[in-house]
Write a protein that holds these residues in place. Structure first.
Motif, PDB file in Angstrom:
ATOM      1  N   SER A   1       2.659 -65.396 -37.316  1.00  0.00           N
ATOM      2  CA  SER A   1       3.261 -65.882 -38.562  1.00  0.00           C
ATOM      3  C   SER A   1       2.178 -65.893 -39.644  1.00  0.00           C
ATOM      4  CB  SER A   1       3.809 -67.285 -38.364  1.00  0.00           C
ATOM      5  OG  SER A   1       2.736 -68.215 -38.207  1.00  0.00           O
ATOM      6  N   SER A   2       2.524 -66.447 -40.806  1.00  0.00           N
ATOM      7  CA  SER A   2       1.523 -66.540 -41.878  1.00  0.00           C
ATOM      8  C   SER A   2       0.404 -67.497 -41.505  1.00  0.00           C
ATOM      9  CB  SER A   2       2.191 -67.002 -43.175  1.00  0.00           C
ATOM     10  OG  SER A   2       2.673 -68.329 -43.029  1.00  0.00           O
ATOM     11  N   GLN A   3       0.639 -68.375 -40.529  1.00  0.00           N
ATOM     12  CA  GLN A   3      -0.357 -69.376 -40.148  1.00  0.00           C
ATOM     13  C   GLN A   3      -1.197 -68.956 -38.939  1.00  0.00           C
ATOM     14  OE1 GLN A   3      -0.626 -72.094 -42.201  1.00  0.00           O
ATOM     15  NE2 GLN A   3       0.876 -70.845 -43.305  1.00  0.00           N
ATOM     16  N   THR A   4      -0.832 -67.878 -38.267  1.00  0.00           N
ATOM     17  CA  THR A   4      -1.547 -67.461 -37.059  1.00  0.00           C
ATOM     18  C   THR A   4      -2.955 -67.012 -37.404  1.00  0.00           C
ATOM     19  OG1 THR A   4       0.543 -66.796 -36.050  1.00  0.00           O
ATOM     20  CG2 THR A   4      -1.476 -65.942 -35.051  1.00  0.00           C
ATOM     21  N   ARG A   5      -3.910 -67.441 -36.607  1.00  0.00           N
ATOM     22  CA  ARG A   5      -5.326 -67.124 -36.840  1.00  0.00           C
ATOM     23  C   ARG A   5      -5.851 -66.272 -35.690  1.00  0.00           C
ATOM     24  NH1 ARG A   5      -3.580 -68.598 -40.895  1.00  0.00           N
ATOM     25  NH2 ARG A   5      -4.039 -70.512 -42.063  1.00  0.00           N
ATOM     26  N   TRP A   6      -6.876 -65.487 -35.973  1.00  0.00           N
ATOM     27  CA  TRP A   6      -7.535 -64.752 -34.899  1.00  0.00           C
ATOM     28  C   TRP A   6      -8.993 -64.563 -35.243  1.00  0.00           C
ATOM     29  CZ3 TRP A   6      -7.211 -58.790 -34.842  1.00  0.00           C
ATOM     30  CH2 TRP A   6      -6.991 -58.276 -36.128  1.00  0.00           C
ATOM     31  N   GLY A   7      -9.807 -64.413 -34.210  1.00  0.00           N
ATOM     32  CA  GLY A   7     -11.244 -64.270 -34.404  1.00  0.00           C
ATOM     33  C   GLY A   7     -11.937 -64.113 -33.062  1.00  0.00           C
ATOM     34  N   ARG A   8     -13.259 -64.161 -33.105  1.00  0.00           N
ATOM     35  CA  ARG A   8     -14.060 -64.012 -31.886  1.00  0.00           C
ATOM     36  C   ARG A   8     -14.894 -65.259 -31.659  1.00  0.00           C
ATOM     37  NH1 ARG A   8     -13.767 -59.168 -29.574  1.00  0.00           N
ATOM     38  NH2 ARG A   8     -13.008 -57.419 -30.820  1.00  0.00           N
ATOM     39  N   ARG A   9     -15.029 -65.620 -30.402  1.00  0.00           N
ATOM     40  CA  ARG A   9     -15.889 -66.734 -30.030  1.00  0.00           C
ATOM     41  C   ARG A   9     -17.312 -66.236 -29.807  1.00  0.00           C
ATOM     42  NH1 ARG A   9     -13.932 -71.338 -28.655  1.00  0.00           N
ATOM     43  NH2 ARG A   9     -15.445 -71.669 -26.965  1.00  0.00           N
ATOM     44  N   GLY A  10     -18.217 -67.162 -29.483  1.00  0.00           N
ATOM     45  CA  GLY A  10     -19.619 -66.800 -29.337  1.00  0.00           C
ATOM     46  C   GLY A  10     -19.895 -65.775 -28.259  1.00  0.00           C
ATOM     47  N   ASP A  11     -19.040 -65.743 -27.204  1.00  0.00           N
ATOM     48  CA  ASP A  11     -19.245 -64.788 -26.124  1.00  0.00           C
ATOM     49  C   ASP A  11     -18.582 -63.445 -26.404  1.00  0.00           C
ATOM     50  OD1 ASP A  11     -16.604 -65.454 -25.891  1.00  0.00           O
ATOM     51  OD2 ASP A  11     -16.706 -66.115 -23.806  1.00  0.00           O
ATOM     52  N   GLY A  12     -18.034 -63.285 -27.596  1.00  0.00           N
ATOM     53  CA  GLY A  12     -17.400 -62.018 -27.956  1.00  0.00           C
ATOM     54  C   GLY A  12     -15.917 -61.961 -27.643  1.00  0.00           C
ATOM     55  N   THR A  13     -15.385 -62.992 -26.976  1.00  0.00           N
ATOM     56  CA  THR A  13     -13.971 -63.001 -26.624  1.00  0.00           C
ATOM     57  C   THR A  13     -13.115 -63.153 -27.877  1.00  0.00           C
ATOM     58  OG1 THR A  13     -14.488 -64.059 -24.521  1.00  0.00           O
ATOM     59  CG2 THR A  13     -12.198 -64.142 -25.252  1.00  0.00           C
ATOM     60  N   GLN A  14     -12.097 -62.296 -27.978  1.00  0.00           N
ATOM     61  CA  GLN A  14     -11.179 -62.387 -29.114  1.00  0.00           C
ATOM     62  C   GLN A  14     -10.046 -63.353 -28.775  1.00  0.00           C
ATOM     63  OE1 GLN A  14      -8.404 -59.074 -30.381  1.00  0.00           O
ATOM     64  NE2 GLN A  14      -9.912 -58.924 -32.014  1.00  0.00           N
ATOM     65  N   ILE A  15      -9.741 -64.252 -29.692  1.00  0.00           N
ATOM     66  CA  ILE A  15      -8.665 -65.211 -29.454  1.00  0.00           C
ATOM     67  C   ILE A  15      -7.705 -65.209 -30.636  1.00  0.00           C
ATOM     68  CG2 ILE A  15      -9.978 -66.735 -27.941  1.00  0.00           C
ATOM     69  CD1 ILE A  15     -10.368 -68.587 -30.405  1.00  0.00           C
ATOM     70  N   VAL A  16      -6.462 -65.550 -30.320  1.00  0.00           N
ATOM     71  CA  VAL A  16      -5.402 -65.652 -31.320  1.00  0.00           C
ATOM     72  C   VAL A  16      -4.703 -66.984 -31.100  1.00  0.00           C
ATOM     73  CG1 VAL A  16      -3.337 -64.568 -32.283  1.00  0.00           C
ATOM     74  CG2 VAL A  16      -5.069 -63.149 -31.148  1.00  0.00           C
ATOM     75  N   TRP A  17      -4.450 -67.736 -32.201  1.00  0.00           N
ATOM     76  CA  TRP A  17      -3.732 -68.989 -32.039  1.00  0.00           C
ATOM     77  C   TRP A  17      -2.915 -69.294 -33.292  1.00  0.00           C
ATOM     78  CZ3 TRP A  17      -8.591 -68.643 -33.823  1.00  0.00           C
ATOM     79  CH2 TRP A  17      -8.987 -69.447 -34.886  1.00  0.00           C
ATOM     80  N   THR A  18      -1.844 -70.035 -33.090  1.00  0.00           N
ATOM     81  CA  THR A  18      -1.020 -70.494 -34.206  1.00  0.00           C
ATOM     82  C   THR A  18      -1.093 -72.009 -34.239  1.00  0.00           C
ATOM     83  OG1 THR A  18       0.501 -68.629 -33.908  1.00  0.00           O
ATOM     84  CG2 THR A  18       1.295 -70.505 -35.211  1.00  0.00           C
ATOM     85  N   PRO A  19      -1.620 -72.599 -35.316  1.00  0.00           N
ATOM     86  CA  PRO A  19      -1.766 -74.060 -35.378  1.00  0.00           C
ATOM     87  C   PRO A  19      -0.423 -74.766 -35.205  1.00  0.00           C
ATOM     88  CG  PRO A  19      -2.972 -73.011 -37.153  1.00  0.00           C
ATOM     89  CD  PRO A  19      -2.136 -71.945 -36.525  1.00  0.00           C
ATOM     90  N   ARG A  20      -0.463 -75.927 -34.583  1.00  0.00           N
ATOM     91  CA  ARG A  20       0.778 -76.676 -34.365  1.00  0.00           C
ATOM     92  C   ARG A  20       1.230 -77.370 -35.646  1.00  0.00           C
ATOM     93  NH1 ARG A  20       0.124 -80.604 -29.456  1.00  0.00           N
ATOM     94  NH2 ARG A  20       2.335 -80.883 -29.911  1.00  0.00           N
ATOM     95  N   ARG A  21       0.300 -77.667 -36.562  1.00  0.00           N
ATOM     96  CA  ARG A  21       0.668 -78.327 -37.817  1.00  0.00           C
ATOM     97  C   ARG A  21       0.956 -77.273 -38.881  1.00  0.00           C
ATOM     98  NH1 ARG A  21       0.046 -83.352 -39.691  1.00  0.00           N
ATOM     99  NH2 ARG A  21      -1.280 -83.922 -37.934  1.00  0.00           N
ATOM    100  N   TYR A  22       2.122 -77.345 -39.487  1.00  0.00           N
ATOM    101  CA  TYR A  22       2.489 -76.410 -40.535  1.00  0.00           C
ATOM    102  C   TYR A  22       2.180 -77.066 -41.878  1.00  0.00           C
ATOM    103  CZ  TYR A  22       5.005 -72.317 -42.253  1.00  0.00           C
ATOM    104  OH  TYR A  22       5.324 -71.120 -42.831  1.00  0.00           O
ATOM    105  N   PRO A  23       1.586 -76.338 -42.821  1.00  0.00           N
ATOM    106  CA  PRO A  23       1.229 -76.949 -44.104  1.00  0.00           C
ATOM    107  C   PRO A  23       2.468 -77.464 -44.852  1.00  0.00           C
ATOM    108  CG  PRO A  23       1.005 -74.564 -44.206  1.00  0.00           C
ATOM    109  CD  PRO A  23       1.227 -74.911 -42.788  1.00  0.00           C
ATOM    110  N   GLU A  24       2.343 -78.664 -45.461  1.00  0.00           N
ATOM    111  CA  GLU A  24       3.484 -79.271 -46.127  1.00  0.00           C
ATOM    112  C   GLU A  24       3.773 -78.601 -47.461  1.00  0.00           C
ATOM    113  OE1 GLU A  24       2.966 -83.442 -46.430  1.00  0.00           O
ATOM    114  OE2 GLU A  24       2.620 -83.728 -44.271  1.00  0.00           O
ATOM    115  N   ASP A  25       2.747 -78.119 -48.118  1.00  0.00           N
ATOM    116  CA  ASP A  25       2.912 -77.556 -49.461  1.00  0.00           C
ATOM    117  C   ASP A  25       3.272 -76.083 -49.331  1.00  0.00           C
ATOM    118  OD1 ASP A  25       0.786 -77.310 -52.439  1.00  0.00           O
ATOM    119  OD2 ASP A  25       2.928 -76.973 -52.117  1.00  0.00           O
TER     120      ASP A  25
END
Length: 509
Positions: A485-509
């Motif tokens: 979604s528009s809120q889903t994030r992705w990136g790499r951790r220190g060990d190079g592992t790529q992760i994807v997550w969608t925050p549970r809190r949706y912005p109110e504004d």
């Protein structure tokens, strides 16, 4: 091993030798020759008992004890009662085992041979092992195996415990009831030990797992007062600690069923192999007389003697469902095998549609859940399904593309994460591109898309690309897509592992 023994490679002649002596299940005639020899040669004979002083181990070996034996009665401070020890029951027992080991060490240091008697086998739920852990690294030690109560129970019942590829599970009755239920449901054969006060919960676990009709009861196997029977008929108030519940081998034990006794269970095997099966599903597969399913999914299920397998093509779902229900009407217990979760674009709907017809109204049908492809791929990627999401199949074989496109637009405009099933095949190569272009009307080109292929299988591949870079040529029928979604994030951790997550809190504004 003592320091002297480590240096010379020979036992230290100044110290005694420790023996853990297995006595078997109770009948003195089932003691091994080696056990009798060791007791005869020992200077000290030790045995455990409750505070009443009566030791079952000593009574088994009684005719082999001599007047010149030094006897060490190791009396438990507690058995089932409460204790005021600051460490509770476990603390009291730890102190007892430490003190008992110290008493035996005095004899060993004096050069005496010590035989610790143990009912059954010394290393199988026995008290000797606590002495072993405290002394075996300091003194020459030998363990004499014994016939276990498990083997004795099977022998007295005259029932094979496990055959061929069957799995035998040994369970302590002290496990939590739900844990017992899950393990009994999942295994082929089992023995539950340590009954007594645990019996009511153990019986309930057998009943909840559907295994009570198979279960047998054995009390004091090979001993005076031996009792055999059906577990279901056993009075809970009469069950001692020295009793076991037995689920014998299922091979050659499948009952003849009359019409009306059959049932259909639709099971999900998860996205891949045995690691993804639930205990309930394992139990249903093992208990079935017939397995019905797409051949690829049937191949994931172990072959069991006495079962009949009915494999078919992936495109005959209604015919497969009807065949399974007809078998059940004849009294067969049928497992319809589906991939993933049977209720998600899979066989549960096909079975229930046919089962709704009048001629199958009396056939019991159960649906057991499984791990979905979306859940599996999401877990591998991180947590892209951490907020609201929609599941949509891109296959237009059973619904028009216009309906799919309308649903994609609705879900995309609602800013839902999307789990896209059946994205492409040899005959369907354009849907992924169409879906990508449609989603780009609502989502940023940088939106992460997880491509999970053969998750849990030998050719597993899970990677993440930008929505704008999604290439239809890299997607096939074994791939699932998770579009953020528009809120889903992705990136790499220190060990190079790529992760994807969608925050549970949706912005109110």
């Amino acid at each position: 091993m003592t320091v002297s023994e480590q240096q010379t490679g020979r036992p230290d002649e100044r110290t005694g030798r420790l023996y853990g002596v297995g006595l078997g299940p109770g009948d003195p005639n089932l003691m091994t020759l080696r056990a009798v020899e060791v007791i005869a040669e020992a200077d000290v004979v030790a045995y455990h008992s409750a505070r009443h002083g009566r030791s079952i181990a000593r009574s088994i070996a009684a005719k082999h004890l001599r007047a010149e034996h030094i006897e060490e009665a190791l009396v438990y401070p507690v058995t089932t009662e409460t204790t005021d020890h600051p460490g509770g029951y476990r603390g009291a027992m730890e102190d007892f085992y430490t003190e008992a080991a110290a008493r035996l060490a005095v004899h060993l240091d004096a050069g005496r041979t010590v035989a610790v008697l143990a009912e059954g086998d010394p290393m199988f739920y026995g008290s000797y092992m606590h002495m072993h852990k405290r002394l075996a690294d300091r003194y020459p030690t030998e363990v004499i195996p014994g016939v276990t109560s498990v083997s004795a129970a099977a022998a007295r019942l005259g029932a094979p415990l496990a055959e061929g590829e069957e799995v035998l599970t040994i369970l302590p009755g002290t496990l939590p009831e739900e844990e017992l239920t899950a393990r009994l449901a999942a295994t082929d054969a089992a023995v539950v030990m340590k009954l007594g006060r645990t019996f009511p919960a153990v019986r309930r676990a057998f009943e909840a797992s559907g295994r009570l009709p198979e279960a047998r009861y054995v009390e004091r196997a090979t001993m005076a007062g031996e009792r055999l029977g059906e577990l279901a008929d056993t009075d809970a108030g009469s069950v001692p600690y020295f009793a076991v519940a037995v689920l014998p081998s299922r091979i050659d034990a499948r009952p003849e069923r009359a019409p009306g006794d059959g049932e259909v269970t639709v099971v999900g095997t998860g996205p891949a192999g045995p690691l993804w099966l639930t205990p309930e599903t394992r139990g249903a597969l093992a208990a079935a007389d017939d397995l019905v399913g797409y051949t690829t999914y049937l191949d994931r299920v172990p072959v069991r003697p006495g079962q009949t397998r009915h494999g078919s093509d992936n495109k005959v779902e209604s015919e497969r469902a009807e065949f399974a229900l007809d078998l059940a009407r004849r009294g067969r217990r049928v497992a319809v095998v589906s991939g993933g979760d049977p209720g998600v674009f899979a066989m549960a709907t096909a079975v229930l549609e046919v089962a709704s017809q009048e001629e199958y109204a009396d056939v019991p049908v159960r649906v057991l859940p499984g791990v979905t492809a979306a859940n599996a791929a999401a877990a591998r990627a991180g947590a892209p399904l951490g907020h609201d999401y929609a599941t949509i199949s891109l296959s237009d074989r059973l619904k028009p593309w216009e309906v799919i496109a309308e649903r994609l637009r609705a879900a995309a405009s609602a800013d839902l994460v999307l789990a896209l099933y059946n994205p492409g095949s040899r005959s369907r190569t354009w849907q992924v591109g169409k879906a990508r272009d449609l989603l780009l009307e609502h989502r940023s080109p940088d939106t992460p898309v997880v491509l999970g292929r053969d998750v849990g299988g030998p050719s597993e591949s899970v990677r993440t690309v930008r929505l704008a870079d999604l290439d239809p040529a890299e997607v096939d029928m074994r791939t699932i897509l998770i579009v953020g979604s528009s809120q889903t994030r992705w990136g790499r951790r220190g060990d190079g592992t790529q992760i994807v997550w969608t925050p549970r809190r949706y912005p109110e504004d």
